[in-house]
Design a protein around this motif. Structure first.
Motif, mmCIF file in Angstrom:
data_model
loop_
_atom_site.group_PDB
_atom_site.id
_atom_site.type_symbol
_atom_site.label_atom_id
_atom_site.label_comp_id
_atom_site.label_asym_id
_atom_site.label_seq_id
_atom_site.Cartn_x
_atom_site.Cartn_y
_atom_site.Cartn_z
ATOM 1 N N VAL A 44 0.837 -1.201 0.000
ATOM 2 C CA VAL A 44 0.000 0.000 0.000
ATOM 3 C C VAL A 44 0.874 1.254 0.000
ATOM 4 N N ALA A 45 1.907 1.256 0.821
ATOM 5 C CA ALA A 45 2.825 2.397 0.861
ATOM 6 C C ALA A 45 3.465 2.626 -0.502
ATOM 7 N N ALA A 46 3.763 1.529 -1.195
ATOM 8 C CA ALA A 46 4.415 1.633 -2.501
ATOM 9 C C ALA A 46 3.528 2.300 -3.542
ATOM 10 N N VAL A 47 2.229 1.994 -3.534
ATOM 11 C CA VAL A 47 1.350 2.615 -4.536
ATOM 12 C C VAL A 47 1.031 4.064 -4.180
ATOM 13 N N ILE A 48 1.195 4.421 -2.920
ATOM 14 C CA ILE A 48 0.925 5.801 -2.491
ATOM 15 C C ILE A 48 2.160 6.687 -2.652
ATOM 16 N N ALA A 49 3.294 6.208 -2.187
ATOM 17 C CA ALA A 49 4.508 7.033 -2.163
ATOM 18 C C ALA A 49 5.473 6.741 -3.296
ATOM 19 N N GLY A 50 5.342 5.592 -3.948
ATOM 20 C CA GLY A 50 6.275 5.234 -5.000
ATOM 21 C C GLY A 50 7.694 5.164 -4.472
ATOM 22 N N THR A 51 8.632 5.752 -5.209
ATOM 23 C CA THR A 51 10.036 5.775 -4.784
ATOM 24 C C THR A 51 10.461 7.159 -4.299
ATOM 25 N N ASP A 52 9.495 8.032 -4.096
ATOM 26 C CA ASP A 52 9.763 9.396 -3.625
ATOM 27 C C ASP A 52 10.102 9.357 -2.139
ATOM 28 N N LEU A 53 11.363 9.578 -1.813
ATOM 29 C CA LEU A 53 11.823 9.424 -0.433
ATOM 30 C C LEU A 53 11.114 10.381 0.523
ATOM 31 N N SER A 54 10.840 11.586 0.080
ATOM 32 C CA SER A 54 10.148 12.551 0.949
ATOM 33 C C SER A 54 8.760 12.051 1.319
ATOM 34 N N LYS A 55 8.069 11.449 0.356
ATOM 35 C CA LYS A 55 6.742 10.892 0.634
ATOM 36 C C LYS A 55 6.863 9.638 1.504
ATOM 37 N N ILE A 56 7.862 8.822 1.207
ATOM 38 C CA ILE A 56 8.082 7.592 1.979
ATOM 39 C C ILE A 56 8.299 7.913 3.456
ATOM 40 N N GLU A 57 9.063 8.965 3.713
ATOM 41 C CA GLU A 57 9.385 9.322 5.091
ATOM 42 C C GLU A 57 8.209 9.972 5.814
ATOM 43 N N ARG A 58 7.171 10.364 5.083
ATOM 44 C CA ARG A 58 5.966 10.940 5.697
ATOM 45 C C ARG A 58 5.023 9.871 6.230
ATOM 46 N N LEU A 59 5.005 8.733 5.552
ATOM 47 C CA LEU A 59 3.999 7.712 5.859
ATOM 48 C C LEU A 59 4.155 7.199 7.289
ATOM 49 N N PRO A 60 3.024 6.841 7.931
ATOM 50 C CA PRO A 60 1.704 6.651 7.347
ATOM 51 C C PRO A 60 0.864 7.921 7.150
#
Length: 367
Positions: free
Chosen positions: A79-95
């Motif tokens: 789920v995180a992958a389809v939301i944030a992709g490989t964008d590190l800034s978005k990845i570090e925001r989740l959840p």
């Protein structure tokens, strides 16, 4: 004496299934050896993750894969992958996914608890759960009408826990996902066919390594290469809290290798459970039958229907005494409310069905 008894816990006879609460699978010696060898050496984890992904891809007929600590973290990571992709800034925001496309649509009958809520795993990955239709009836238009500009993916749960009637098929869900250009995720945690769901149109499929595969506590995600790259990138974010170790990955890959040579053991399952049922032929108040798995898998269990008016103990009382004994005997109890105790032959070690039969007879004789 088992290794667990040495540490002060009871021996367990598992007639329930490959259940997380009982440690999932008892692995084959070759897998145990691989786990030990991996534990006594070092590896660059990033390289191992990529190499494991390629082995997973070969086993599943997909483009790439990503090892996980289990199917549950696989859900969160996918789920995180389809939301944030490989964008590190978005990845570090989740959840925290505020402002992102974060809605995950699944049929209401698939919003289940497998030991923890599926919805919670989706939420851990930053997803906002959107339930389509009703618990016993979902139409294609329910799913289509739930799609908005915030939709990140469609999600399907292939499990005996999910409602088995009144739901839309995988094929329908895949067609809708394709029409609206949305990723389609299938949670196939305990399923044994590693190629079926990707071939049916899923972009991402999640499996347990410790269930049908018979591996250690582990799991994997497989599917389209861009999503698998994104899945691996989540280990810089939420995946860090659910990381899989080097031992788990090597044990998983060894289990995948052995699984390719696996033979159908359904005949043996039926033979063992027929023997068990026959032990109660002359026992008043217990009627046995062989039943196939609810989700259609090649699993054949023994169902023992208890008549408490004759046995003086109902199914719940017998289950309780089985579990409180030493060894502790765990059965499959989804239909205990109907007086049915089910025994799954797959996790039983040699001749343990004999212990189960003997113990049940002892319990109903105890007044």
């Amino acid at each position: 004496m088992s290794i667990y008894q040495k540490f002060g816990v009871r021996k367990v006879i598992n007639g329930s299934g490959k259940m997380t609460i009982l440690g999932a699978s008892a692995v084959q010696p070759e897998i145990a050896e691989a786990l030990g060898a991996a534990a006594m050496d070092y590896v660059v984890m990033e390289e191992l993750m990529v190499a494991a992904g390629q082995k997973i891809a070969i086993a599943t007929g997909t483009e790439d894969g990503c090892p996980t600590a289990g199917a549950a973290p696989g859900i969160a990571i996918a789920v995180a992958a389809v939301i944030a992709g490989t964008d590190l800034s978005k990845i570090e925001r989740l959840p925290n996914s505020d402002g992102l496309k974060n809605e995950i649509i699944l049929q209401k009958g698939h919003v289940v608890n497998f030991g923890a809520p599926v919805a919670q795993m989706i939420t851990l990955g930053g997803g906002r759960v959107i339930e389509a239709g009703q618990a016993n009836h979902v139409e294609a238009c329910h799913i289509k009408e739930a799609i908005t500009e915030k939709t990140a993916a469609l999600f399907y749960v292939k499990s005996h826990h999910a409602v088995q009637k009144g739901m839309q098929s995988i094929e329908t869900m895949a067609a809708i996902a394709k029409k609206y250009n949305l990723p389609f995720i299938i949670d196939a945690a305990a399923e044994g066919d590693l190629k079926k769901y990707a071939a049916a149109g899923a972009d991402i499929v999640i499996y347990s390594g410790g269930k049908a595969l018979g591996g250690p506590t582990s799991g994997f995600i497989c599917g389209r290469a861009n999503f698998m790259k994104a899945c691996r990138k989540q280990y810089k974010g939420i995946g860090r809290a659910m990381k899989v170790g080097k031992e788990g990955i090597i044990g998983l890959l060894t289990a995948l290798k052995l699984y390719e040579c696996q033979v159908d053991d359904s005949k043996l399952q039926i033979e063992r459970m027929t023997w068990l049922i026959n032990q109660f032929d002359k026992t008043s108040g217990i009627k046995g039958e062989i039943v196939q798995d609810e989700a259609g898998r090649a699993i054949y269990r023994a169902n023992l229907t208890i008549n408490p008016e004759i046995t003086s103990k109902d199914a719940y009382q017998i289950i309780k005494e089985l579990e409180e004994g030493n060894p502790a005997i765990y059965t499959r109890n989804y239909y205990a409310n109907l007086g049915i105790i089910s025994i799954d032959p797959r996790p039983l070690l040699k001749r343990q069905e004999e212990v189960i039969a003997m113990r049940i007879k002892e319990i109903i004789k105890e007044k």
